[in-house]
Design a protein around this motif. Structure first.
Motif, PDB file in Angstrom:
ATOM      1  N   THR A 212       1.629   2.766  -9.126  1.00  0.00           N
ATOM      2  CA  THR A 212       1.512   3.781  -8.072  1.00  0.00           C
ATOM      3  C   THR A 212       1.264   3.151  -6.717  1.00  0.00           C
ATOM      4  O   THR A 212       1.945   3.466  -5.734  1.00  0.00           O
ATOM      5  CB  THR A 212       0.370   4.763  -8.413  1.00  0.00           C
ATOM      6  OG1 THR A 212       0.663   5.415  -9.647  1.00  0.00           O
ATOM      7  CG2 THR A 212       0.205   5.794  -7.307  1.00  0.00           C
ATOM      8  N   TYR A 213       0.271   2.223  -6.660  1.00  0.00           N
ATOM      9  CA  TYR A 213      -0.127   1.652  -5.374  1.00  0.00           C
ATOM     10  C   TYR A 213       0.840   0.573  -4.878  1.00  0.00           C
ATOM     11  O   TYR A 213       1.005   0.405  -3.669  1.00  0.00           O
ATOM     12  CB  TYR A 213      -1.534   1.064  -5.474  1.00  0.00           C
ATOM     13  CG  TYR A 213      -2.607   2.100  -5.677  1.00  0.00           C
ATOM     14  CD1 TYR A 213      -2.724   3.188  -4.819  1.00  0.00           C
ATOM     15  CD2 TYR A 213      -3.511   2.008  -6.739  1.00  0.00           C
ATOM     16  CE1 TYR A 213      -3.710   4.143  -5.003  1.00  0.00           C
ATOM     17  CE2 TYR A 213      -4.499   2.958  -6.932  1.00  0.00           C
ATOM     18  CZ  TYR A 213      -4.590   4.025  -6.055  1.00  0.00           C
ATOM     19  OH  TYR A 213      -5.561   4.969  -6.239  1.00  0.00           O
ATOM     20  N   LEU A 214       1.467  -0.141  -5.790  1.00  0.00           N
ATOM     21  CA  LEU A 214       2.287  -1.283  -5.378  1.00  0.00           C
ATOM     22  C   LEU A 214       3.776  -0.974  -5.299  1.00  0.00           C
ATOM     23  O   LEU A 214       4.514  -1.706  -4.645  1.00  0.00           O
ATOM     24  CB  LEU A 214       2.073  -2.455  -6.347  1.00  0.00           C
ATOM     25  CG  LEU A 214       0.652  -3.013  -6.409  1.00  0.00           C
ATOM     26  CD1 LEU A 214       0.563  -4.103  -7.461  1.00  0.00           C
ATOM     27  CD2 LEU A 214       0.237  -3.562  -5.061  1.00  0.00           C
ATOM     28  N   VAL A 215       4.223   0.064  -5.991  1.00  0.00           N
ATOM     29  CA  VAL A 215       5.654   0.377  -6.008  1.00  0.00           C
ATOM     30  C   VAL A 215       5.925   1.760  -5.426  1.00  0.00           C
ATOM     31  O   VAL A 215       6.668   1.902  -4.453  1.00  0.00           O
ATOM     32  CB  VAL A 215       6.219   0.285  -7.441  1.00  0.00           C
ATOM     33  CG1 VAL A 215       7.708   0.675  -7.450  1.00  0.00           C
ATOM     34  CG2 VAL A 215       6.037  -1.113  -7.994  1.00  0.00           C
ATOM     35  N   MET A 216       5.297   2.773  -6.001  1.00  0.00           N
ATOM     36  CA  MET A 216       5.616   4.138  -5.600  1.00  0.00           C
ATOM     37  C   MET A 216       5.192   4.435  -4.162  1.00  0.00           C
ATOM     38  O   MET A 216       5.997   4.922  -3.355  1.00  0.00           O
ATOM     39  CB  MET A 216       4.959   5.135  -6.560  1.00  0.00           C
ATOM     40  CG  MET A 216       5.339   6.584  -6.286  1.00  0.00           C
ATOM     41  SD  MET A 216       4.649   7.708  -7.533  1.00  0.00           S
ATOM     42  CE  MET A 216       5.534   7.127  -8.986  1.00  0.00           C
ATOM     43  N   VAL A 217       3.912   4.145  -3.848  1.00  0.00           N
ATOM     44  CA  VAL A 217       3.422   4.447  -2.493  1.00  0.00           C
ATOM     45  C   VAL A 217       4.198   3.674  -1.426  1.00  0.00           C
ATOM     46  O   VAL A 217       4.637   4.266  -0.428  1.00  0.00           O
ATOM     47  CB  VAL A 217       1.909   4.172  -2.397  1.00  0.00           C
ATOM     48  CG1 VAL A 217       1.441   4.276  -0.948  1.00  0.00           C
ATOM     49  CG2 VAL A 217       1.139   5.163  -3.265  1.00  0.00           C
ATOM     50  N   PRO A 218       4.403   2.332  -1.580  1.00  0.00           N
ATOM     51  CA  PRO A 218       5.196   1.621  -0.573  1.00  0.00           C
ATOM     52  C   PRO A 218       6.620   2.158  -0.458  1.00  0.00           C
ATOM     53  O   PRO A 218       7.187   2.198   0.643  1.00  0.00           O
ATOM     54  CB  PRO A 218       5.193   0.175  -1.086  1.00  0.00           C
ATOM     55  CG  PRO A 218       3.957   0.061  -1.884  1.00  0.00           C
ATOM     56  CD  PRO A 218       3.817   1.392  -2.550  1.00  0.00           C
ATOM     57  N   THR A 219       7.211   2.581  -1.603  1.00  0.00           N
ATOM     58  CA  THR A 219       8.568   3.136  -1.557  1.00  0.00           C
ATOM     59  C   THR A 219       8.597   4.435  -0.767  1.00  0.00           C
ATOM     60  O   THR A 219       9.467   4.661   0.093  1.00  0.00           O
ATOM     61  CB  THR A 219       9.100   3.378  -2.978  1.00  0.00           C
ATOM     62  OG1 THR A 219       9.111   2.147  -3.689  1.00  0.00           O
ATOM     63  CG2 THR A 219      10.504   3.956  -2.940  1.00  0.00           C
TER      64      THR A 219
END
Length: 395
Positions: free
Chosen positions: A358-365
């Motif tokens: 969530t924090y490293l992939v989804m949120v930055p995306t």
């Protein structure tokens, strides 16, 4: 979140042990080639707990990490009560280490072995072999060479690992420089050890092996100090990858890690050496760890420097040979005999893996798309403002 991850490791680690049973001990005693059979795996759940956590004003933190092992019968092929025929490490290991003694002392050692009814091979349970058994011979060996057996009157291949700590680590918190987070400042108060024959080999470098600084690139060194190996270990970048949808860098142990000084000159400090792939450990460990053979060390990290998938495989071997005035060594031909190999592995999964995703992939995306949306909205507003300004001007 990372402090809690570091303090109480939520990742389940498993320690799998395979034992090489000697099938022809009598023939080996008479100088024949050993025949061995692999037994196992004997699998243990490994628990790690940090204690004595102390923060210092210079931006470092000290701690001791304790390990406990619990047998997992459902994952194992056998039980800790299984009997196996293995070399008598106390006899054969000590014989090699004491072969430079004067003849009268060697005869005295051999006589003592006889009095204690010690033979070249023994039949022990898996639990005794790994975690220790009581033997009066140990006390005798400590009188011959003080400190040879540092764990009291108990002997086992892994007796020093269970319910013990790995020494006092002091590492950087990263408060003063994020690029130094988790880097070891000292271990047991030492900046370097004294086991080996060169400053480079004695260096205490890298982290404690749990976390690394963030924002790593393929060219970033991945190094850690291992008290079990009595040395620092540097891994090399192999490839990019993905784990649970999270981009990762995969690092592995280089082929030169346990190469001898002839094949890889920087390793000359670890000598006296045998063939490449086997490192002499007798200067820092028990006689049960005279040689250690590289098999595999593999880690997958993400940009935060946190391992997602870790695998370490090592093999312990014993160099045995005939020592003329120690009759318990018979006619044994010089050979590096495998004892055990083990795998220590752990993977990040479940709720914690989902949080990382969530924090490293989804949120930055999402933020990446939002920035373009914001630019688009800004462009539309700018165009609208320009149009209204021009219309107002001409009106």
């Amino acid at each position: 979140m990372f402090f809690n991850l570091w303090k109480d490791l939520p990742v389940p680690f498993y320690f799998s042990v395979y034992i090489f049973e000697v099938l022809n001990p009598k023939e080996v005693f008479d100088g024949k080639k050993p025949a061995v059979e692999q037994r196992g795996p004997y699998v243990f759940r490994e628990y790690r707990e940090k204690k004595n956590i102390t923060f210092h004003e210079n931006g470092t933190v000290s701690f001791r990490e304790y390990r406990r092992f619990h047998f997992q019968p459902e994952r194992s092929n056998g039980t800790e009560e299984d009997y196996v025929v293995v070399p008598n490490i106390l006899v054969l290991g000590a014989a090699v280490m004491l072969e430079d003694l004067q003849s009268p002392l060697q005869i005295a050692v051999s006589t003592a072995f006889s009095l204690f009814r010690q033979k070249a091979f023994m039949n022990r349970t898996v639990g005794e072999l790994l975690w220790g058994y009581d033997d009066p011979l140990i006390k005798f060996l400590n009188t011959i060479r003080p400190g040879l057996m540092p764990f009291g009157d108990k002997f086992g291949l892994l007796v020093g690992m269970n319910n013990t700590d790995m020494g006092l680590f002091t590492v950087n918190t990263g408060a003063n420089d994020i690029s130094k987070v988790q880097m070891v400042d000292n271990w047991n108060g030492l900046k370097q050890v004294s086991y080996w024959n060169s400053k480079q080999c004695n260096g205490i470098n890298g982290t404690a092996g749990e976390l690394w600084p963030p924002f790593m690139t393929p060219s970033s060194p991945l190094e850690f100090y291992s008290p079990d190996a009595c040395r620092s270990i540097k891994l090399q970048f192999r490839e990019t990858g993905e784990y649970g949808g999270i981009p990762t860098y995969r690092y592995v142990a280089p082929k030169t890690l346990f190469a001898n000084g002839t094949d890889y000159p920087p390793n000359e400090g670890f000598c006296p050496c045998r063939q490449s792939g086997i490192q002499n450990m007798s200067s820092c460990r028990l006689i049960s760890f005279p040689y250690i053979e590289h098999s595999k060390i593999d880690q997958s990290l993400q940009m935060t420097g946190a391992p997602l998938n870790v695998s370490v495989r090592l093999q312990l071997n014993l160099f045995i040979k005939r020592v003329p005035r120690i009759i318990q060594t018979g006619k044994i031909s010089p050979v590096v005999l495998p004892l055990i190999w083990f795998e220590e592995s752990g993977v990040l999964d479940g709720k914690l893996l989902n949080e990382f995703y969530t924090y490293l992939v989804m949120v930055p995306t999402v933020l990446g798309y939002l920035q373009y949306c914001a630019i688009g909205v800004g462009a539309v507003l700018l165009a609208l403002m320009s149009f209204l300004w021009l219309r107002n001007k001409y009106n």
